[in-house]
Motif scaffolding. Structure first.
Motif, short mmCIF file in Angstrom:
data_model
loop_
_atom_site.label_atom_id
_atom_site.label_comp_id
_atom_site.label_asym_id
_atom_site.label_seq_id
_atom_site.Cartn_x
_atom_site.Cartn_y
_atom_site.Cartn_z
N ASN A 242 90.17 -23.02 -6.88
CA ASN A 242 89.20 -22.22 -7.63
C ASN A 242 88.92 -22.79 -9.01
O ASN A 242 87.80 -22.67 -9.51
CB ASN A 242 89.68 -20.77 -7.74
CG ASN A 242 89.52 -20.02 -6.44
OD1 ASN A 242 88.86 -20.49 -5.53
ND2 ASN A 242 90.13 -18.86 -6.35
N SER B 257 92.55 -11.90 -11.52
CA SER B 257 91.98 -12.39 -10.26
C SER B 257 90.96 -11.40 -9.70
O SER B 257 89.91 -11.80 -9.20
CB SER B 257 93.11 -12.63 -9.26
OG SER B 257 92.59 -13.06 -8.04
N TRP C 55 87.01 -12.06 -9.19
CA TRP C 55 86.41 -11.86 -7.87
C TRP C 55 85.19 -10.95 -7.95
O TRP C 55 84.17 -11.21 -7.31
CB TRP C 55 87.46 -11.30 -6.91
CG TRP C 55 86.97 -11.11 -5.51
CD1 TRP C 55 86.29 -12.03 -4.75
CD2 TRP C 55 87.10 -9.95 -4.71
NE1 TRP C 55 86.01 -11.49 -3.53
CE2 TRP C 55 86.50 -10.22 -3.47
CE3 TRP C 55 87.69 -8.71 -4.92
CZ2 TRP C 55 86.46 -9.29 -2.45
CZ3 TRP C 55 87.65 -7.79 -3.89
CH2 TRP C 55 87.04 -8.08 -2.67
N THR D 231 82.36 -12.84 -9.43
CA THR D 231 81.89 -13.82 -8.45
C THR D 231 81.07 -13.14 -7.36
O THR D 231 80.07 -13.69 -6.90
CB THR D 231 83.08 -14.57 -7.84
OG1 THR D 231 83.84 -15.17 -8.90
CG2 THR D 231 82.63 -15.65 -6.88
N GLN E 121 88.26 -16.70 -3.65
CA GLN E 121 88.80 -15.80 -4.66
C GLN E 121 89.34 -14.52 -4.03
O GLN E 121 90.33 -13.97 -4.49
CB GLN E 121 87.72 -15.47 -5.70
CG GLN E 121 88.23 -14.72 -6.90
CD GLN E 121 89.22 -15.51 -7.73
OE1 GLN E 121 89.11 -16.73 -7.86
NE2 GLN E 121 90.21 -14.84 -8.29
N MET E 122 88.71 -14.08 -2.94
CA MET E 122 89.22 -12.91 -2.22
C MET E 122 90.60 -13.20 -1.63
O MET E 122 91.53 -12.39 -1.77
CB MET E 122 88.26 -12.50 -1.10
CG MET E 122 88.76 -11.32 -0.29
SD MET E 122 87.76 -10.96 1.15
CE MET E 122 88.03 -12.40 2.16
N THR F 246 93.15 -13.36 -4.46
CA THR F 246 93.50 -12.03 -4.93
C THR F 246 94.43 -11.33 -3.95
O THR F 246 95.41 -10.69 -4.36
CB THR F 246 92.22 -11.19 -5.13
OG1 THR F 246 91.36 -11.88 -6.05
CG2 THR F 246 92.53 -9.81 -5.67
#
Length: 164
Positions: A17, A104, A108, A111, A145-146, A149
């Motif tokens: 990321n 995070s 997310w 994003t 990113q999901m 997280t």
């Protein structure tokens, strides 16, 4: 989830990321710079509502302005929170993981906002190749990113059950 698996997954996703958010920031920064340089000559022929906005994007479609601004915000925030998330995941204790989880989640959500605008721009029609690259990376970042997280939140559960 085993402690080592969650830590290594979160660490590798954060490294990925960092690079992806850097690319988003560079492309968005280029687009804003390009728009600022060309906005005076292009926006002078527009009607009043469009002329008031100080940055006019002479490329893309009507969703480009919002996409670029929000992707620049998401790129900068995501880059910084991924760097601090690496530091927090390396330490792997409850206070640092809670901090990494919050940052995070914030990255997310930003994003996802930029990704939604990228999807809208794709739906509206033709865009420049640089914008298509930005749209693609934003969609990929929404997924990575999901997962990052989720890995950090799983690590919180693991740390809490072990009592570290």
């Amino acid at each position: 989830m085993a402690s080592g698996a969650g830590k290594s997954a979160a660490f590798m996703l954060l490294i990925l990321n960092v690079f992806l958010y850097f690319i988003v920031t560079v492309i968005s920064g280029w687009a804003v710079n390009h728009a600022i340089v060309r906005s005076r000559e292009t926006a002078s022929t527009l009607a009043i509502p469009a002329r008031i906005f100080p940055i006019f994007f002479p490329f893309g479609n009507m969703a480009t302005g919002s996409l670029i601004i929000f992707s620049l915000i998401a790129g900068v925030v995501g880059f910084v929170t991924s760097l601090t998330g690496i530091q927090n995941v390396i330490q792997w204790d409850a206070p640092n993981l809670h901090t990494a989880a919050f940052t995070s989640l914030t990255s997310w959500l930003l994003t996802l906002l930029a990704m939604g605008l990228a999807c809208k721009e794709i739906d509206m029609g033709w865009t420049d190749s640089n914008l298509r690259t930005l749209e693609t990376i934003l969609i990929i970042l929404g997924g990575t990113q999901m997962f990052c997280t989720a890995a950090i939140h799983a690590g919180i559960g693991d740390v809490n059950t072990r009592g570290v």
